[in-house]
Write a protein that holds these residues in place. Structure first.
Motif, PDB file in Angstrom:
ATOM      1  N   GLY A  81      28.315  79.370  66.887  1.00  0.00           N
ATOM      2  CA  GLY A  81      29.085  78.132  66.216  1.00  0.00           C
ATOM      3  C   GLY A  81      29.691  78.486  65.056  1.00  0.00           C
ATOM      4  N   LYS A  82      29.532  79.600  64.552  1.00  0.00           N
ATOM      5  CA  LYS A  82      30.323  80.077  63.415  1.00  0.00           C
ATOM      6  C   LYS A  82      29.854  79.464  61.998  1.00  0.00           C
ATOM      7  N   LEU A  83      28.438  78.981  61.979  1.00  0.00           N
ATOM      8  CA  LEU A  83      28.057  78.220  61.145  1.00  0.00           C
ATOM      9  C   LEU A  83      27.562  78.948  59.588  1.00  0.00           C
ATOM     10  N   GLU A  84      27.319  80.245  59.953  1.00  0.00           N
ATOM     11  CA  GLU A  84      26.812  80.807  58.761  1.00  0.00           C
ATOM     12  C   GLU A  84      25.303  80.296  58.252  1.00  0.00           C
ATOM     13  N   PRO A  85      24.382  80.042  59.129  1.00  0.00           N
ATOM     14  CA  PRO A  85      23.204  79.421  58.506  1.00  0.00           C
ATOM     15  C   PRO A  85      22.412  80.520  58.174  1.00  0.00           C
TER      16      PRO A  85
ATOM     17  N   VAL B 167      17.154  87.375  52.739  1.00  0.00           N
ATOM     18  CA  VAL B 167      17.870  86.919  53.637  1.00  0.00           C
ATOM     19  C   VAL B 167      17.259  85.464  53.686  1.00  0.00           C
ATOM     20  N   VAL B 168      18.042  84.354  53.522  1.00  0.00           N
ATOM     21  CA  VAL B 168      17.838  83.023  53.308  1.00  0.00           C
ATOM     22  C   VAL B 168      18.253  82.474  54.728  1.00  0.00           C
ATOM     23  N   SER B 169      17.086  81.750  55.279  1.00  0.00           N
ATOM     24  CA  SER B 169      17.400  81.123  56.538  1.00  0.00           C
ATOM     25  C   SER B 169      17.908  79.459  55.971  1.00  0.00           C
ATOM     26  N   ALA B 170      19.121  79.259  56.399  1.00  0.00           N
ATOM     27  CA  ALA B 170      19.622  77.830  55.944  1.00  0.00           C
ATOM     28  C   ALA B 170      20.217  77.077  56.929  1.00  0.00           C
ATOM     29  N   PRO B 171      19.440  76.522  57.937  1.00  0.00           N
ATOM     30  CA  PRO B 171      19.942  75.973  58.885  1.00  0.00           C
ATOM     31  C   PRO B 171      21.128  74.942  58.783  1.00  0.00           C
TER      32      PRO B 171
ATOM     33  N   LEU C  91      16.953  82.329  64.519  1.00  0.00           N
ATOM     34  CA  LEU C  91      17.269  83.757  65.167  1.00  0.00           C
ATOM     35  C   LEU C  91      18.605  84.446  64.684  1.00  0.00           C
ATOM     36  N   SER C  92      19.521  83.780  64.316  1.00  0.00           N
ATOM     37  CA  SER C  92      20.927  84.192  63.752  1.00  0.00           C
ATOM     38  C   SER C  92      20.266  85.105  62.579  1.00  0.00           C
ATOM     39  N   ALA C  93      19.383  84.094  61.492  1.00  0.00           N
ATOM     40  CA  ALA C  93      19.227  84.819  60.408  1.00  0.00           C
ATOM     41  C   ALA C  93      18.238  85.966  60.486  1.00  0.00           C
ATOM     42  N   GLY C  94      17.585  85.995  61.649  1.00  0.00           N
ATOM     43  CA  GLY C  94      16.634  87.198  61.939  1.00  0.00           C
ATOM     44  C   GLY C  94      17.523  88.618  62.411  1.00  0.00           C
ATOM     45  N   ALA C  95      18.676  88.255  63.143  1.00  0.00           N
ATOM     46  CA  ALA C  95      19.645  89.054  63.231  1.00  0.00           C
ATOM     47  C   ALA C  95      20.282  89.773  62.039  1.00  0.00           C
ATOM     48  N   VAL C  96      20.593  88.858  61.255  1.00  0.00           N
ATOM     49  CA  VAL C  96      21.239  89.215  59.799  1.00  0.00           C
ATOM     50  C   VAL C  96      20.212  90.312  59.174  1.00  0.00           C
ATOM     51  N   CYS C  97      18.809  89.828  59.110  1.00  0.00           N
ATOM     52  CA  CYS C  97      18.028  90.951  58.507  1.00  0.00           C
ATOM     53  C   CYS C  97      18.034  92.169  59.138  1.00  0.00           C
ATOM     54  N   LEU C  98      17.809  92.353  60.375  1.00  0.00           N
ATOM     55  CA  LEU C  98      18.126  93.586  61.274  1.00  0.00           C
ATOM     56  C   LEU C  98      19.377  94.358  61.093  1.00  0.00           C
ATOM     57  N   SER C  99      20.354  93.416  61.148  1.00  0.00           N
ATOM     58  CA  SER C  99      21.725  94.204  60.671  1.00  0.00           C
ATOM     59  C   SER C  99      21.912  94.925  59.241  1.00  0.00           C
ATOM     60  N   LEU C 100      21.275  94.073  58.350  1.00  0.00           N
ATOM     61  CA  LEU C 100      21.194  94.805  56.945  1.00  0.00           C
ATOM     62  C   LEU C 100      20.329  95.750  56.862  1.00  0.00           C
TER      63      LEU C 100
ATOM     64  N   GLY D  96      14.895  79.961  44.170  1.00  0.00           N
ATOM     65  CA  GLY D  96      15.779  78.549  43.944  1.00  0.00           C
ATOM     66  C   GLY D  96      16.326  78.036  45.128  1.00  0.00           C
ATOM     67  N   LEU D  97      15.245  78.214  46.307  1.00  0.00           N
ATOM     68  CA  LEU D  97      15.882  77.905  47.510  1.00  0.00           C
ATOM     69  C   LEU D  97      15.397  76.215  47.655  1.00  0.00           C
ATOM     70  N   GLN D  98      16.168  75.679  48.378  1.00  0.00           N
ATOM     71  CA  GLN D  98      16.134  74.296  48.813  1.00  0.00           C
ATOM     72  C   GLN D  98      14.798  73.938  49.729  1.00  0.00           C
ATOM     73  N   ASP D  99      14.846  72.533  49.762  1.00  0.00           N
ATOM     74  CA  ASP D  99      13.478  72.589  50.713  1.00  0.00           C
ATOM     75  C   ASP D  99      13.880  72.862  52.049  1.00  0.00           C
ATOM     76  N   ASP D 100      14.911  72.727  52.629  1.00  0.00           N
ATOM     77  CA  ASP D 100      15.236  72.939  54.008  1.00  0.00           C
ATOM     78  C   ASP D 100      15.588  74.540  54.118  1.00  0.00           C
ATOM     79  N   GLU D 101      15.411  75.229  53.257  1.00  0.00           N
ATOM     80  CA  GLU D 101      15.683  76.821  53.238  1.00  0.00           C
ATOM     81  C   GLU D 101      14.223  77.573  53.410  1.00  0.00           C
ATOM     82  N   THR D 102      14.473  78.589  53.992  1.00  0.00           N
ATOM     83  CA  THR D 102      13.045  79.698  54.272  1.00  0.00           C
ATOM     84  C   THR D 102      13.724  80.901  54.039  1.00  0.00           C
ATOM     85  N   VAL D 103      12.643  81.874  54.000  1.00  0.00           N
ATOM     86  CA  VAL D 103      13.019  83.440  53.899  1.00  0.00           C
ATOM     87  C   VAL D 103      12.960  83.908  55.352  1.00  0.00           C
TER      88      VAL D 103
END
Length: 192
Positions: free
Chosen positions: A47-51, A99-103, A116-125, A155-162
């Motif tokens: 979806g090219k959301l950059e979550p 890497v902040v997961s920000a759905p 899962l996309s955020a997890g993929a970013v972690c491994l790619s990084l 400084g994460l928002q309530d809907d964001e996780t690491v």
């Protein structure tokens, strides 16, 4: 037969994370880190959301977080050795990328796919840092799930996780080899 990138395949077959406690300075500067972040941002993203997003923790920020880890560990009644371990990850590392997961709220892409996309970013990084010649390690731990630490420290928002904290620096010793999964026990072949 498809074109084969043997060098990339060999890298993936032999890659090893470098324990964070073996990393020291120098760390990549902003110019050296940019292509690593760019490679990580090319991860699958339905979806090219950059979550997800990045927070780069430079040396000054790491010291501030060491103190906050101590305060939060005591408040949460974490064992002293767990507090010390979490503090040393920040104290010893010359640089880390959170890497902040920000759905993104959307009916088209389930939240789990965005996480899962955020997890993929972690491994790619991690892989991009290693391929660039740096030592790197993907860590998280109890502190990555403490809402107060996430809010006050990062400084994460309530809907964001690491999704992960990727520590990057210069390795001081070769990483130890470790047992790898037995492919036969984790693979099921289905032909009908």
């Amino acid at each position: 037969m498809p074109d084969r990138n043997q060098a990339a395949l060999e890298f993936l077959l032999t890659r090893r994370s470098r324990p964070a406690k073996t990393l020291t300075g120098p760390a990549p500067d902003r110019e050296a880190l940019e292509p690593i972040l760019t490679a990580a941002a090319r991860s699958p993203d339905h979806g090219k959301l950059e979550p997800w997003r990045f927070i780069v923790l430079e040396r000054g920020a790491m010291g501030r977080l060491v103190e906050l880890v101590g305060v939060r560990g005591e408040a949460l009644h974490e064992p002293a050795e767990q507090i010390a371990k979490a503090q040393s990850a920040f104290a010893d590392s010359p640089l880390a990328v959170v890497v902040v997961s920000a759905p993104v709220a959307t009916p088209k892409v389930p939240q789990i796919e965005q996480v899962l996309s955020a997890g993929a970013v972690c491994l790619s990084l991690l892989n991009a840092a290693l391929a660039s010649g740096w030592g790197a390690n993907w860590l998280s731990g109890w502190i990555s799930h403490d809402r107060v630490f996430l809010s006050e420290g990062l400084g994460l928002q309530d809907d964001e996780t690491v999704a992960g904290i990727i520590h990057i620096g210069t390795e001081t010793s070769p990483p130890p080899e470790r047992p790898r999964p037995d492919l036969a026990t984790i693979t099921e072949w289905v032909s009908t």
